[in-house]
Design a protein around this motif. Structure first.
Motif, PDB file in Angstrom:
ATOM      1  N   GLN A  79      16.726  -5.161  -1.094  1.00  0.00           N
ATOM      2  CA  GLN A  79      18.131  -5.524  -1.283  1.00  0.00           C
ATOM      3  C   GLN A  79      18.333  -6.429  -2.501  1.00  0.00           C
ATOM      4  O   GLN A  79      19.206  -7.302  -2.510  1.00  0.00           O
ATOM      5  N   ALA A  80      17.529  -6.194  -3.526  1.00  0.00           N
ATOM      6  CA  ALA A  80      17.617  -6.950  -4.770  1.00  0.00           C
ATOM      7  C   ALA A  80      17.668  -5.972  -5.942  1.00  0.00           C
ATOM      8  O   ALA A  80      17.407  -4.776  -5.773  1.00  0.00           O
ATOM      9  N   PRO A  81      17.994  -6.440  -7.142  1.00  0.00           N
ATOM     10  CA  PRO A  81      18.036  -5.533  -8.298  1.00  0.00           C
ATOM     11  C   PRO A  81      16.710  -4.835  -8.575  1.00  0.00           C
ATOM     12  O   PRO A  81      16.685  -3.690  -9.027  1.00  0.00           O
ATOM     13  N   THR A  82      15.602  -5.529  -8.318  1.00  0.00           N
ATOM     14  CA  THR A  82      14.278  -4.929  -8.481  1.00  0.00           C
ATOM     15  C   THR A  82      13.426  -5.251  -7.265  1.00  0.00           C
ATOM     16  O   THR A  82      13.687  -6.229  -6.542  1.00  0.00           O
ATOM     17  N   ALA A  83      12.393  -4.451  -7.063  1.00  0.00           N
ATOM     18  CA  ALA A  83      11.496  -4.687  -5.931  1.00  0.00           C
ATOM     19  C   ALA A  83      10.770  -6.020  -6.058  1.00  0.00           C
ATOM     20  O   ALA A  83      10.484  -6.677  -5.053  1.00  0.00           O
ATOM     21  N   LEU A  84      10.453  -6.409  -7.281  1.00  0.00           N
ATOM     22  CA  LEU A  84       9.775  -7.692  -7.465  1.00  0.00           C
ATOM     23  C   LEU A  84      10.669  -8.842  -7.016  1.00  0.00           C
ATOM     24  O   LEU A  84      10.212  -9.781  -6.351  1.00  0.00           O
ATOM     25  N   GLN A  85      11.956  -8.767  -7.335  1.00  0.00           N
ATOM     26  CA  GLN A  85      12.892  -9.802  -6.911  1.00  0.00           C
ATOM     27  C   GLN A  85      13.108  -9.774  -5.399  1.00  0.00           C
ATOM     28  O   GLN A  85      13.402 -10.808  -4.797  1.00  0.00           O
ATOM     29  N   GLY A  86      12.970  -8.600  -4.810  1.00  0.00           N
ATOM     30  CA  GLY A  86      13.161  -8.467  -3.369  1.00  0.00           C
ATOM     31  C   GLY A  86      11.870  -8.489  -2.577  1.00  0.00           C
ATOM     32  O   GLY A  86      11.848  -8.111  -1.398  1.00  0.00           O
ATOM     33  N   ALA A  87      10.792  -8.934  -3.199  1.00  0.00           N
ATOM     34  CA  ALA A  87       9.465  -8.841  -2.576  1.00  0.00           C
ATOM     35  C   ALA A  87       9.364  -9.590  -1.253  1.00  0.00           C
ATOM     36  O   ALA A  87       8.687  -9.141  -0.323  1.00  0.00           O
ATOM     37  N   ASP A  88      10.032 -10.725  -1.122  1.00  0.00           N
ATOM     38  CA  ASP A  88       9.940 -11.488   0.126  1.00  0.00           C
ATOM     39  C   ASP A  88      10.544 -10.700   1.286  1.00  0.00           C
ATOM     40  O   ASP A  88       9.958 -10.653   2.384  1.00  0.00           O
ATOM     41  N   LEU A  89      11.705 -10.078   1.059  1.00  0.00           N
ATOM     42  CA  LEU A  89      12.307  -9.279   2.125  1.00  0.00           C
ATOM     43  C   LEU A  89      11.464  -8.040   2.412  1.00  0.00           C
ATOM     44  O   LEU A  89      11.295  -7.665   3.581  1.00  0.00           O
ATOM     45  N   ILE A  90      10.912  -7.421   1.379  1.00  0.00           N
ATOM     46  CA  ILE A  90      10.048  -6.257   1.604  1.00  0.00           C
ATOM     47  C   ILE A  90       8.872  -6.644   2.490  1.00  0.00           C
ATOM     48  O   ILE A  90       8.499  -5.914   3.418  1.00  0.00           O
ATOM     49  N   ALA A  91       8.283  -7.800   2.230  1.00  0.00           N
ATOM     50  CA  ALA A  91       7.171  -8.280   3.053  1.00  0.00           C
ATOM     51  C   ALA A  91       7.615  -8.479   4.500  1.00  0.00           C
ATOM     52  O   ALA A  91       6.884  -8.143   5.439  1.00  0.00           O
ATOM     53  N   GLU A  92       8.831  -9.004   4.692  1.00  0.00           N
ATOM     54  CA  GLU A  92       9.358  -9.176   6.052  1.00  0.00           C
ATOM     55  C   GLU A  92       9.541  -7.829   6.742  1.00  0.00           C
ATOM     56  O   GLU A  92       9.260  -7.684   7.939  1.00  0.00           O
ATOM     57  N   LEU A  93      10.019  -6.839   5.990  1.00  0.00           N
ATOM     58  CA  LEU A  93      10.233  -5.511   6.562  1.00  0.00           C
ATOM     59  C   LEU A  93       8.906  -4.864   6.949  1.00  0.00           C
ATOM     60  O   LEU A  93       8.820  -4.179   7.976  1.00  0.00           O
ATOM     61  N   VAL A  94       7.880  -5.069   6.145  1.00  0.00           N
ATOM     62  CA  VAL A  94       6.553  -4.544   6.480  1.00  0.00           C
ATOM     63  C   VAL A  94       6.067  -5.149   7.782  1.00  0.00           C
ATOM     64  O   VAL A  94       5.542  -4.444   8.663  1.00  0.00           O
ATOM     65  N   ARG A  95       6.249  -6.462   7.928  1.00  0.00           N
ATOM     66  CA  ARG A  95       5.823  -7.126   9.171  1.00  0.00           C
ATOM     67  C   ARG A  95       6.646  -6.625  10.359  1.00  0.00           C
ATOM     68  O   ARG A  95       6.103  -6.354  11.438  1.00  0.00           O
ATOM     69  N   GLN A  96       7.953  -6.508  10.162  1.00  0.00           N
ATOM     70  CA  GLN A  96       8.814  -6.050  11.244  1.00  0.00           C
ATOM     71  C   GLN A  96       8.489  -4.624  11.661  1.00  0.00           C
ATOM     72  O   GLN A  96       8.493  -4.292  12.849  1.00  0.00           O
ATOM     73  N   SER A  97       8.204  -3.776  10.698  1.00  0.00           N
ATOM     74  CA  SER A  97       7.937  -2.363  10.995  1.00  0.00           C
ATOM     75  C   SER A  97       6.667  -2.195  11.807  1.00  0.00           C
ATOM     76  O   SER A  97       6.557  -1.279  12.631  1.00  0.00           O
ATOM     77  N   ASN A  98       5.677  -3.037  11.553  1.00  0.00           N
ATOM     78  CA  ASN A  98       4.439  -3.054  12.340  1.00  0.00           C
ATOM     79  C   ASN A  98       3.823  -1.661  12.475  1.00  0.00           C
ATOM     80  O   ASN A  98       3.400  -1.257  13.558  1.00  0.00           O
ATOM     81  N   GLY A  99       3.823  -0.925  11.384  1.00  0.00           N
ATOM     82  CA  GLY A  99       3.204   0.394  11.382  1.00  0.00           C
ATOM     83  C   GLY A  99       4.051   1.511  11.947  1.00  0.00           C
ATOM     84  O   GLY A  99       3.605   2.660  12.000  1.00  0.00           O
ATOM     85  N   ARG A 100       5.280   1.207  12.375  1.00  0.00           N
ATOM     86  CA  ARG A 100       6.124   2.254  12.958  1.00  0.00           C
ATOM     87  C   ARG A 100       6.757   3.146  11.905  1.00  0.00           C
ATOM     88  O   ARG A 100       7.219   4.253  12.204  1.00  0.00           O
TER      89      ARG A 100
END
Length: 250
Positions: free
Chosen positions: A153-174
């Motif tokens: 949810q940022a202009p670039t993935a690098l800028q949105g990296a913290d949220l991407i990391a949260e989504l990876v944790r939330q997804s838990n392989g699903r």
């Protein structure tokens, strides 16, 4: 750890460049300059015949927002059927409500159609327009998508990296979380390390000059600011450098 490098292309000329650079999956579009629209059947068929890796077609019937009416949905249904008929492996789509939530009712109809045809489904960056990222992710998982493409949810993935990391944790392989927007050789290893994603998405786009010997410069095919005689094409070295950086640095 093996990484998937999805390369987004909008011309058949770009396909061998993406493959030679190390793409492990292709997202096939038209009009990348508009964020990617549905490719023609001819482009889908050519890509299916020539690609050595899976090809997923963008299913986006128009530019603009992701709030679709019944006529848009009908177009998308025909296009999903066309992707199957062309021999592709999957489709890429995303639908939202007017309040910035995943339109689960209409998404389900399209995703069930795709699954009935044996097609995989990626939910695209419409997600980045959602009000509540965590709620949207749960909706997308419940719909049965196999991956989510997001810039966090940022202009670039690098800028949105913290949220991407949260989504990876939330997804838990699903579901697979795929980082995209501004991905390149310089930041791909950092993105992978920081977020935990194993899939990254880029276009590596550049342009080449027209091979026309005669150009009627006064006659325009589209917007005045657009050069009608510049051809978009994937840069093979950009893809190769990113693939190499992932292998050596992540």
């Amino acid at each position: 750890m093996p990484y998937h490098l999805e390369v987004c292309i909008d011309t058949i000329e770009s396909l061998p460049h993406a493959l030679a650079g190390g793409a492990t999956r292709i997202e096939l579009c038209s009009s990348l300059a508009l964020g990617g629209l549905t490719p023609s059947f001819g482009l889908m068929r050519q890509a299916a015949q020539r690609s050595s890796v899976p090809v997923y077609a963008m299913i986006r019937p128009r530019q603009g927002d992701f709030l679709y009416d019944a006529d848009d949905i009908a177009c998308m249904q025909y296009d999903i059927a066309a992707a199957h008929q062309a021999g592709l492996q999957g489709v890429v789509l995303g639908l939202l409500t007017e309040h910035g939530q995943v339109d689960t009712q209409r998404c389900r109809k399209l995703i069930e159609q795709a699954h009935s045809l044996g097609l995989g489904v990626t939910f695209h960056r419409a997600f980045d327009q959602c009000q509540d990222a965590q709620q949207a992710l749960e909706s997308i998982i419940e719909l049965g998508c196999e991956r989510l493409l997001t810039s966090g949810q940022a202009p670039t993935a690098l800028q949105g990296a913290d949220l991407i990391a949260e989504l990876v944790r939330q997804s838990n392989g699903r579901i697979a979380i795929m980082a995209g927007a501004g991905v390149n050789a310089a930041n791909a290893p950092l993105l992978a390390q920081h977020t935990g994603v194993t899939e990254l998405h880029l276009s590596g786009k550049t342009t080449r000059a027209s091979k026309m010997r005669f150009i009627a410069a006064q006659s325009k095919m589209g917007a005045a600011a657009v050069d009608d005689f510049v051809v978009p094409v994937t840069d093979r070295q950009t893809i190769a450098d990113t693939a190499s950086a992932l292998k050596s640095g992540a």
